[in-house]
Write a protein that holds these residues in place. Structure first.
Motif, PDB file in Angstrom:
ATOM      1  N   TYR A  88       0.906  -1.235   0.050  1.00  0.00           N
ATOM      2  CA  TYR A  88       0.091  -0.087  -0.145  1.00  0.00           C
ATOM      3  C   TYR A  88       0.889   1.196  -0.046  1.00  0.00           C
ATOM      4  N   ARG A  89       0.695   2.155  -0.802  1.00  0.00           N
ATOM      5  CA  ARG A  89       1.281   3.394  -0.887  1.00  0.00           C
ATOM      6  C   ARG A  89       0.305   4.530  -0.340  1.00  0.00           C
ATOM      7  N   GLU A  90      -0.904   4.588  -0.871  1.00  0.00           N
ATOM      8  CA  GLU A  90      -1.739   5.591  -0.305  1.00  0.00           C
ATOM      9  C   GLU A  90      -3.084   5.447  -1.189  1.00  0.00           C
ATOM     10  N   THR A  91      -4.081   6.382  -0.663  1.00  0.00           N
ATOM     11  CA  THR A  91      -5.421   6.582  -1.202  1.00  0.00           C
ATOM     12  C   THR A  91      -5.625   7.991  -1.692  1.00  0.00           C
ATOM     13  N   ARG A  92      -6.142   8.218  -2.773  1.00  0.00           N
ATOM     14  CA  ARG A  92      -6.231   9.568  -3.341  1.00  0.00           C
ATOM     15  C   ARG A  92      -7.575   9.827  -3.577  1.00  0.00           C
ATOM     16  N   VAL A  93      -8.031  10.838  -2.809  1.00  0.00           N
ATOM     17  CA  VAL A  93      -9.555  11.408  -2.968  1.00  0.00           C
ATOM     18  C   VAL A  93      -9.416  12.444  -4.023  1.00  0.00           C
ATOM     19  N   SER A  94     -10.567  11.908  -4.757  1.00  0.00           N
ATOM     20  CA  SER A  94     -10.688  12.976  -6.134  1.00  0.00           C
ATOM     21  C   SER A  94     -11.902  13.521  -6.121  1.00  0.00           C
ATOM     22  N   GLY A  95     -12.821  13.100  -5.107  1.00  0.00           N
ATOM     23  CA  GLY A  95     -14.328  13.618  -4.985  1.00  0.00           C
ATOM     24  C   GLY A  95     -14.847  13.226  -3.864  1.00  0.00           C
ATOM     25  N   ALA A  96     -15.968  13.611  -3.582  1.00  0.00           N
ATOM     26  CA  ALA A  96     -16.623  13.187  -2.269  1.00  0.00           C
ATOM     27  C   ALA A  96     -16.867  11.672  -2.304  1.00  0.00           C
ATOM     28  N   ARG A  97     -17.186  11.218  -3.588  1.00  0.00           N
ATOM     29  CA  ARG A  97     -17.550   9.801  -3.561  1.00  0.00           C
ATOM     30  C   ARG A  97     -16.459   9.075  -4.306  1.00  0.00           C
ATOM     31  N   THR A  98     -15.216   9.628  -4.879  1.00  0.00           N
ATOM     32  CA  THR A  98     -14.453   8.840  -5.494  1.00  0.00           C
ATOM     33  C   THR A  98     -13.019   8.956  -5.068  1.00  0.00           C
ATOM     34  N   LEU A  99     -12.390   7.654  -5.022  1.00  0.00           N
ATOM     35  CA  LEU A  99     -11.233   7.621  -4.427  1.00  0.00           C
ATOM     36  C   LEU A  99     -10.499   6.515  -5.226  1.00  0.00           C
ATOM     37  N   THR A 100      -8.870   6.560  -5.318  1.00  0.00           N
ATOM     38  CA  THR A 100      -8.173   5.662  -6.036  1.00  0.00           C
ATOM     39  C   THR A 100      -7.096   4.971  -5.096  1.00  0.00           C
ATOM     40  N   VAL A 101      -7.279   3.686  -4.448  1.00  0.00           N
ATOM     41  CA  VAL A 101      -6.222   3.168  -3.795  1.00  0.00           C
ATOM     42  C   VAL A 101      -4.996   2.700  -4.771  1.00  0.00           C
ATOM     43  N   VAL A 102      -3.729   3.254  -4.154  1.00  0.00           N
ATOM     44  CA  VAL A 102      -2.264   2.892  -4.927  1.00  0.00           C
ATOM     45  C   VAL A 102      -1.501   2.108  -4.249  1.00  0.00           C
ATOM     46  N   PHE A 103      -0.824   1.264  -5.063  1.00  0.00           N
ATOM     47  CA  PHE A 103      -0.012   0.272  -4.566  1.00  0.00           C
ATOM     48  C   PHE A 103       1.184   0.244  -5.113  1.00  0.00           C
ATOM     49  N   ASP A 104       2.253   0.065  -4.504  1.00  0.00           N
ATOM     50  CA  ASP A 104       3.647   0.075  -5.038  1.00  0.00           C
ATOM     51  C   ASP A 104       4.185  -0.966  -6.046  1.00  0.00           C
ATOM     52  N   LYS A 105       3.265  -2.076  -5.865  1.00  0.00           N
ATOM     53  CA  LYS A 105       3.411  -3.346  -6.682  1.00  0.00           C
ATOM     54  C   LYS A 105       2.155  -4.030  -6.943  1.00  0.00           C
ATOM     55  N   PRO A 106       2.241  -5.115  -7.706  1.00  0.00           N
ATOM     56  CA  PRO A 106       0.504  -5.376  -8.217  1.00  0.00           C
ATOM     57  C   PRO A 106      -0.013  -6.037  -6.872  1.00  0.00           C
ATOM     58  N   ASN A 107      -1.244  -6.021  -6.488  1.00  0.00           N
ATOM     59  CA  ASN A 107      -1.883  -6.498  -5.573  1.00  0.00           C
ATOM     60  C   ASN A 107      -3.044  -7.066  -6.078  1.00  0.00           C
ATOM     61  N   ALA A 108      -3.149  -8.468  -6.685  1.00  0.00           N
ATOM     62  CA  ALA A 108      -4.586  -8.724  -7.398  1.00  0.00           C
ATOM     63  C   ALA A 108      -5.423  -9.215  -6.270  1.00  0.00           C
ATOM     64  N   GLN A 109      -5.032  -9.349  -5.067  1.00  0.00           N
ATOM     65  CA  GLN A 109      -5.937 -10.018  -4.205  1.00  0.00           C
ATOM     66  C   GLN A 109      -6.932  -8.897  -3.245  1.00  0.00           C
ATOM     67  N   PHE A 110      -6.425  -7.516  -3.653  1.00  0.00           N
ATOM     68  CA  PHE A 110      -6.946  -6.431  -3.049  1.00  0.00           C
ATOM     69  C   PHE A 110      -8.541  -6.339  -3.033  1.00  0.00           C
TER      70      PHE A 110
END
Length: 526
Positions: free
Chosen positions: A147-169
């Motif tokens: 896990y690197r971070e979660t980016r908030v782009s709106g009140a109801r929209t977010l992107t979870v970012v990983f430093d490496k592939p994480n297919a199980q997430f």
């Protein structure tokens, strides 16, 4: 909310999970076809262990997660029938091809029971908090590996970012371990959250936790954002839920017979015929995930030797264990994963009872029988220490290993003490299992800081979890199961077929894909 204070440990307990989904009908519900649902009433459930820590982000104990599932919602849900991911708090999602970025759109109007909105910032706060907990978030931290971070782009929209592939997430977002707590709860200490200072957005709210006695829940007023898998829209039918801690099997089943309980969990095999009679219903299913097994601490002196571990594997008669304690040969373990888990690889031939082969391995490794039959090498007896919470079949395993010259000492621990001993590494073997309806449970169980797997095996498991190619994942997980068995890192004993007994006044009781109890659609008569 009324709270009872307690010093509680959030241990990395891969515990024996005690209730399973499935039932007397193909729909996976208990008494699901009896009349028109009724609102109101309190459901009384008998648990065999205290939850210890109520925070689902920290605990891995089945009883705790069963309670937590009623208090928290998840971004997604997993259909136990086909394993597909379906909407819950998130209405849609998108992942990149590398499985390093996952974008979610949240449904409107969902709130935590303290009134704060379930918005993108709240989700970010939760994932940040689980990541900061590290090993204390025994399962959630694995789902957030890289896990690197979660980016908030709106009140109801977010992107979870990983430093490496994480297919199980994505599947991890369906579990109660990544269920969402209010930002106010996240500001509490982990110890406070364990004792009940937590607020979720689920269909029930915590009323009171009395350690070693009971947990009581109240229906959440105004709830209207349940999983797409649930039958009822809006709030729960039940007015409340009371979990009573009743450790003794006979006392728990007796309380059900006397009408003092509506549901008795972890029903003993000898009671199943009794509650198969008219007036009762049984909820039974073989749990997905890692079979009930002895996990091997490969950092201990004798167990560093592959020959010793392999001899233990051959020395166990799994069919005898299943027949004696579960009254069914079919529940003998045939792999690390249970046969109901996607990605299961049948290794029954490699787990065959072969005491002569076990003795040959130990002879070649220099372990010679002493005067009492227990083997000795360089003046050291082949004595192993097995820790457990519930003993189950270990006395029989103890006899079987003695037959090949291994002395197995049994050490029963309390639910709270067990994770402390695991963390300290002060044991040889530990009796555990882990529930999850996909092969990534192997990564959860063995790729962290556990002394069970070696560095190479941990790396291979992480590679399997990171892969976005299903064929590659299947191949890697199959290879991992073979290595765990062939090298004696894990000694599978039996599949876990857990049964709950219910009064026929209970209807609509279900289990999710990870075998967590789901009470939203449950209702009672009488």
């Amino acid at each position: 909310m009324r709270l009872s204070s307690r010093t509680a440990l959030a241990g990395s307990l891969l515990a024996v999970t005690l209730l399973a989904s499935g039932c007397s009908g193909s729909s996976g519900t208990a008494n699901g076809d009896s009349g028109h649902p009724r609102t109101g009433g309190t459901l009384r459930i008998g648990l065999d262990y205290d939850p210890v820590c109520l925070d689902p982000q920290q605990s891995a104990l089945g009883q705790s997660l069963d309670v937590g599932r009623q208090l928290v919602d998840s971004l997604t849900d997993q259909d136990p029938r086909d394993g597909k991911t379906v909407p819950w708090l998130a209405t849609r999602w998108k992942a990149d091809h590398e499985a390093t970025r996952f974008t979610f759109t949240l449904r409107a109007g969902a709130t935590f029971s303290d009134g704060t909105p379930v918005d993108a910032r709240a989700v970010k706060a939760n994932f940040d908090a689980v990541h900061e907990l590290g090993a204390a978030a025994s399962r959630g931290a694995v789902y957030l590996d890289g896990y690197r971070e979660t980016r908030v782009s709106g009140a109801r929209t977010l992107t979870v970012v990983f430093d490496k592939p994480n297919a199980q997430f994505l599947r991890g977002t369906s579990t109660v371990s990544l269920g969402l707590l209010s930002p106010g709860s996240l500001r509490r200490t982990p110890q406070e959250r364990c004792t009940g200072h937590l607020v979720g957005s689920g269909p029930f709210v915590l009323d009171r936790y009395r350690p070693n006695t009971s947990v009581t829940l109240d229906r959440r007023k105004g709830y209207s954002w349940g999983s797409r898998l649930w039958q009822r829209e809006g709030g729960a039918y039940l007015e409340g839920v009371e979990y009573r801690i009743v450790p003794e099997n006979t006392t728990r089943s007796g309380a059900l017979s006397a009408g003092q309980l509506d549901v008795a969990t972890a029903l003993a095999p000898q009671d199943r015929e009794r509650f198969s009679a008219p007036g009762w219903s049984l909820l039974t299913r073989t749990a997905p995930g890692v079979d009930l097994s002895l996990y091997v601490n490969t950092r201990r002196t004798a167990l560093r030797e592959a020959a010793v571990r392999q001899a233990l594997q051959k020395g166990i008669d799994r069919e005898a264990v299943a027949t004696t304690f579960l009254s069914s040969r079919k529940l003998a373990a045939t792999s690390v994963l249970s046969s109901t888990t996607p990605g299961y690889t049948d290794l029954g031939d490699r787990l065959a009872h072969d005491p002569a082969g076990a003795r040959r391995l130990l002879d070649r490794a220099g372990w010679r029988p002493g005067a009492d039959g227990i083997r000795v090498k360089n003046g050291v007896r082949l004595r192993l220490d097995a820790v457990f919470v519930r003993q189950q079949s270990l006395e029989l395993v103890q006899q079987q290993l003695e037959d090949i010259g291994v002395e197995l000492r049994l050490r029963q621990l309390t639910v709270s003490r067990f994770p402390e001993v695991l963390a300290a590494g002060s044991y040889d073997l530990s009796l555990q299992s882990a529930n999850r309806a996909d092969p990534d449970v192997l990564t959860t169980a063995f790729a962290g800081g556990t002394p069970v797997a070696d560095a190479r095996l941990r790396s291979e498991l992480r590679r399997a979890t990171s892969s976005t190619d299903e064929a590659t994942r299947s191949s890697l997980f199959a290879a991992a199961q073979r290595r765990l068995v062939d090298e004696g890192h894990v000694l599978p004993l039996n599949e876990t077929e857990e049964t709950a007994a219910l009064s026929t006044r209970v209807h609509g009781l279900t289990r999710d894909a990870s075998n967590r109890l789901v009470l939203h659609d449950t209702w009672t008569t009488g």
